[in-house]
Design a protein around this motif. Sequence first.
Motif, PDB file in Angstrom:
ATOM      1  N   GLY A   1      38.557  38.576  46.077  1.00  0.00           N
ATOM      2  CA  GLY A   1      37.611  39.680  46.035  1.00  0.00           C
ATOM      3  C   GLY A   1      36.174  39.211  46.035  1.00  0.00           C
ATOM      4  O   GLY A   1      35.875  38.015  46.145  1.00  0.00           O
ATOM      5  N   SER A   2      35.290  40.182  45.887  1.00  0.00           N
ATOM      6  CA  SER A   2      33.856  39.923  45.924  1.00  0.00           C
ATOM      7  C   SER A   2      33.155  40.603  44.756  1.00  0.00           C
ATOM      8  O   SER A   2      33.634  41.619  44.235  1.00  0.00           O
ATOM      9  CB  SER A   2      33.253  40.456  47.233  1.00  0.00           C
ATOM     10  OG  SER A   2      33.828  39.833  48.357  1.00  0.00           O
TER      11      SER A   2
ATOM     12  N   SER B   1      35.259  35.776  48.520  1.00  0.00           N
ATOM     13  CA  SER B   1      36.455  34.919  48.477  1.00  0.00           C
ATOM     14  C   SER B   1      36.586  34.249  47.120  1.00  0.00           C
ATOM     15  O   SER B   1      36.797  33.036  47.020  1.00  0.00           O
ATOM     16  CB  SER B   1      36.389  33.867  49.596  1.00  0.00           C
ATOM     17  OG  SER B   1      36.293  34.478  50.856  1.00  0.00           O
ATOM     18  N   LEU B   2      36.458  35.030  46.088  1.00  0.00           N
ATOM     19  CA  LEU B   2      36.448  34.475  44.735  1.00  0.00           C
ATOM     20  C   LEU B   2      37.776  33.818  44.389  1.00  0.00           C
ATOM     21  O   LEU B   2      38.853  34.276  44.809  1.00  0.00           O
ATOM     22  CB  LEU B   2      36.101  35.562  43.725  1.00  0.00           C
ATOM     23  CG  LEU B   2      34.609  35.903  43.693  1.00  0.00           C
ATOM     24  CD1 LEU B   2      34.370  37.241  43.017  1.00  0.00           C
ATOM     25  CD2 LEU B   2      33.820  34.809  42.998  1.00  0.00           C
ATOM     26  N   LYS B   3      37.672  32.749  43.615  1.00  0.00           N
ATOM     27  CA  LYS B   3      38.832  31.976  43.186  1.00  0.00           C
ATOM     28  C   LYS B   3      38.892  32.002  41.658  1.00  0.00           C
ATOM     29  O   LYS B   3      37.876  32.237  40.990  1.00  0.00           O
ATOM     30  CB  LYS B   3      38.711  30.540  43.678  1.00  0.00           C
ATOM     31  CG  LYS B   3      38.497  30.400  45.173  1.00  0.00           C
ATOM     32  CD  LYS B   3      38.268  28.949  45.557  1.00  0.00           C
ATOM     33  CE  LYS B   3      38.030  28.819  47.063  1.00  0.00           C
ATOM     34  NZ  LYS B   3      37.798  27.397  47.451  1.00  0.00           N
TER      35      LYS B   3
ATOM     36  N   GLN C   1      29.642  37.893  32.334  1.00  0.00           N
ATOM     37  CA  GLN C   1      30.963  37.290  32.496  1.00  0.00           C
ATOM     38  C   GLN C   1      31.576  37.692  33.831  1.00  0.00           C
ATOM     39  O   GLN C   1      31.609  38.874  34.190  1.00  0.00           O
ATOM     40  CB  GLN C   1      31.888  37.739  31.355  1.00  0.00           C
ATOM     41  CG  GLN C   1      33.312  37.239  31.473  1.00  0.00           C
ATOM     42  CD  GLN C   1      33.451  35.755  31.204  1.00  0.00           C
ATOM     43  OE1 GLN C   1      32.912  35.231  30.222  1.00  0.00           O
ATOM     44  NE2 GLN C   1      34.153  35.049  32.079  1.00  0.00           N
ATOM     45  N   VAL C   2      32.083  36.709  34.538  1.00  0.00           N
ATOM     46  CA  VAL C   2      32.875  36.932  35.742  1.00  0.00           C
ATOM     47  C   VAL C   2      34.253  36.345  35.500  1.00  0.00           C
ATOM     48  O   VAL C   2      34.377  35.162  35.172  1.00  0.00           O
ATOM     49  CB  VAL C   2      32.221  36.282  36.973  1.00  0.00           C
ATOM     50  CG1 VAL C   2      33.162  36.350  38.178  1.00  0.00           C
ATOM     51  CG2 VAL C   2      30.893  36.954  37.293  1.00  0.00           C
ATOM     52  N   THR C   3      35.255  37.176  35.644  1.00  0.00           N
ATOM     53  CA  THR C   3      36.633  36.730  35.467  1.00  0.00           C
ATOM     54  C   THR C   3      37.406  37.031  36.741  1.00  0.00           C
ATOM     55  O   THR C   3      37.435  38.177  37.194  1.00  0.00           O
ATOM     56  CB  THR C   3      37.304  37.441  34.283  1.00  0.00           C
ATOM     57  OG1 THR C   3      36.544  37.190  33.096  1.00  0.00           O
ATOM     58  CG2 THR C   3      38.723  36.923  34.080  1.00  0.00           C
ATOM     59  N   VAL C   4      38.013  36.000  37.306  1.00  0.00           N
ATOM     60  CA  VAL C   4      38.786  36.145  38.535  1.00  0.00           C
ATOM     61  C   VAL C   4      40.250  35.933  38.188  1.00  0.00           C
ATOM     62  O   VAL C   4      40.633  34.871  37.700  1.00  0.00           O
ATOM     63  CB  VAL C   4      38.328  35.144  39.602  1.00  0.00           C
ATOM     64  CG1 VAL C   4      39.091  35.377  40.907  1.00  0.00           C
ATOM     65  CG2 VAL C   4      36.832  35.243  39.827  1.00  0.00           C
ATOM     66  N   SER C   5      41.031  36.950  38.434  1.00  0.00           N
ATOM     67  CA  SER C   5      42.457  36.886  38.105  1.00  0.00           C
ATOM     68  C   SER C   5      43.274  36.518  39.345  1.00  0.00           C
ATOM     69  O   SER C   5      42.897  36.819  40.467  1.00  0.00           O
ATOM     70  CB  SER C   5      42.941  38.215  37.551  1.00  0.00           C
ATOM     71  OG  SER C   5      42.820  39.228  38.532  1.00  0.00           O
ATOM     72  N   SER C   6      44.410  35.888  39.077  1.00  0.00           N
ATOM     73  CA  SER C   6      45.262  35.453  40.201  1.00  0.00           C
ATOM     74  C   SER C   6      46.227  36.548  40.619  1.00  0.00           C
ATOM     75  O   SER C   6      46.376  37.554  39.966  1.00  0.00           O
ATOM     76  CB  SER C   6      46.040  34.205  39.799  1.00  0.00           C
ATOM     77  OG  SER C   6      46.822  34.469  38.650  1.00  0.00           O
TER      78      SER C   6
END
Length: 117
Positions: free
Chosen positions: A16-17, A85-87, A112-117
């Motif tokens: 996502g972005s 293209s967040l990881k 806070q930025v949290t990128v979930s799988s």
Amino acid sequence: QVQLVESGGGLVQAGGSLRLSCAASGRTFSNYEMGWFRQAPGKERKLIASISRSGSTTYYEDSLKGRFTISRDNAKNTVYLQMTSLKTEDTAIYYCAAGTAGHYGYWGQGTQVTVSS
């Protein structure tokens, strides 16, 4: 004094972005180069992108080139970080900072930025 307030962080799925914003107040925004830093859990805070006072020159950490874009609008006293293209490894607290000649003396509170799988 320069006051900086970040916004736009949150939870997003991998791929996502997000667009982070950093609104400045106080002294003349266009007098300062701006940087985005991030600090992941258990790691040091590090510079990931910066932009010159006019916006004509940018810097990116090598691993982020092509995915992140820094920009600024001096009329709105705001700097942005577009993240695509967040990881999951992009999960961190993101800070904006203002400074001169690579020395950043003014900092926001972080978002806070949290990128979930």
